[in-house]
Design a protein around this motif. Structure first.
Motif, short mmCIF file in Angstrom:
data_model
loop_
_atom_site.label_atom_id
_atom_site.label_comp_id
_atom_site.label_asym_id
_atom_site.label_seq_id
_atom_site.Cartn_x
_atom_site.Cartn_y
_atom_site.Cartn_z
N PHE A 68 1.22 -31.75 137.55
CA PHE A 68 1.05 -31.20 136.21
C PHE A 68 2.08 -31.76 135.25
O PHE A 68 1.75 -32.14 134.12
N SER B 21 -5.28 -27.11 132.64
CA SER B 21 -5.55 -25.93 133.48
C SER B 21 -7.00 -25.91 133.94
O SER B 21 -7.32 -25.31 134.96
N THR C 30 1.76 -29.34 143.01
CA THR C 30 0.91 -29.09 141.85
C THR C 30 1.73 -29.15 140.57
O THR C 30 1.30 -29.73 139.57
N ALA C 31 2.93 -28.56 140.60
CA ALA C 31 3.81 -28.61 139.43
C ALA C 31 4.24 -30.04 139.13
O ALA C 31 4.33 -30.43 137.96
N THR D 157 1.20 -21.87 138.85
CA THR D 157 1.01 -23.10 139.62
C THR D 157 1.02 -22.74 141.10
O THR D 157 1.70 -21.80 141.51
N ASP E 246 6.70 -21.24 135.21
CA ASP E 246 5.72 -20.42 135.92
C ASP E 246 6.25 -19.01 136.12
O ASP E 246 5.52 -18.03 135.97
N ILE F 250 -3.71 -24.99 138.90
CA ILE F 250 -3.09 -24.57 137.65
C ILE F 250 -4.01 -23.54 137.01
O ILE F 250 -5.18 -23.80 136.77
#
Length: 113
Positions: free
Chosen positions: A95, A18, A91-92, A86, A78, A24
């Motif tokens: 991650f 994060s 991005t997810a 997120t 999320d 994140i």
């Protein structure tokens, strides 16, 4: 006991990510622990169903579609975990890839038999 160690490793890695990954946001380490628990539950209950339902496309893409399923699990987490956010699908996806690889490496190094 091994399960609790894996949850703690996942929480530590997620909390660290994060700070490293833009997009994140995580409020606290307690949120990271809750996220690790929610991810464990989702990976146990929801992920096998999604894999089964998307088996044809997973076979056609030679397993690459499993990355999409991992990103969807992160996006679902999320929505379920307050304090974790997120910015979107990509991005997810990033991650989930970094979380999986890092957690696997740390777990394999820490559980040498």
């Amino acid at each position: 006991m091994n399960f609790l160690i894996r949850l703690l490793i996942t929480a530590i890695v997620a909390f660290g990510l994060s700070y490293l990954l833009p997009g994140i946001q995580m409020d606290s380490f307690v949120t990271a622990i809750i996220l690790a628990i929610v991810l464990a539950i989702l990976n146990t209950l929801i992920k096998p169903l999604l894999v089964l339902l998307t088996l044809p496309i997973t076979i056609i893409t030679l397993g690459i579609f499993l990355l999409v399923i991992n990103a969807l699990i992160i996006l679902l987490a999320d929505k379920l975990v307050d304090g974790f956010h997120t910015d979107g699908f990509w991005t997810a996806l990033l991650f989930s890839i970094v979380l999986s690889v890092t957690t696997s490496l740390i777990t394999s190094m820490s559980t040498k038999d």
